[in-house]
Design a protein around this motif. Structure first.
Motif, short mmCIF file in Angstrom:
data_model
loop_
_atom_site.label_atom_id
_atom_site.label_comp_id
_atom_site.label_asym_id
_atom_site.label_seq_id
_atom_site.Cartn_x
_atom_site.Cartn_y
_atom_site.Cartn_z
N LYS A 79 0.83 -1.21 0.00
CA LYS A 79 0.00 0.00 0.00
C LYS A 79 0.87 1.26 0.00
N LYS A 81 -2.34 4.19 -6.21
CA LYS A 81 -3.50 3.31 -5.98
C LYS A 81 -3.97 2.60 -7.25
N ASP A 132 2.37 1.62 -3.49
CA ASP A 132 1.34 1.88 -4.50
C ASP A 132 0.66 3.23 -4.23
N GLN A 133 1.44 4.29 -4.30
CA GLN A 133 0.93 5.62 -3.97
C GLN A 133 -0.11 6.11 -4.95
#
Length: 109
Positions: free
Chosen positions: A50, A56, A53-54
């Motif tokens: 998470k 998204k 995975d900036q």
């Protein structure tokens, strides 16, 4: 064809990341080192994924993976762009230039 400036191979309509090969043993030791550092920084793989995975997207592109390693100071100076690309390519099991969560989790094993 191979474009050395951009470190990519052009494969019809798809660009495939193509790092210089490194010995399997040496690459594995770098992967273990990165995994150990990742485990110290993030208790759970889901937390690390998470954080990396900036944008998204639900997967990591090479730029996301490299930025995460540098942003969270997970590797020493020997982890240059070429070595990180080799690790990324090794982890990318279906060779689509994206790390899915399952690919990323292999760093925790």
């Amino acid at each position: 064809y191979f474009d050395a400036k951009n470190e990519t191979k052009k494969n019809h309509n798809r660009t495939v990341l193509s790092p210089e090969p490194k010995s399997e043993f040496k690459l594995q030791s770098h992967i273990k080192e990165l995994g150990a550092n990742l485990t110290m920084a993030f208790e759970k793989a889901s937390e690390a994924f998470k954080a990396f995975d900036q944008r998204k997207l639900g997967h990591l592109m090479f730029s996301d993976f490299m930025a995460g390693i540098y942003d969270y100071k997970l590797a020493g100076t020997e982890f240059n762009k070429e070595l990180i690309l080799q690790i990324f390519t090794f982890l990318d099991t279906d060779k689509d230039n994206r790390l899915k969560y399952a690919d990323f989790c292999s760093l925790y094993s």
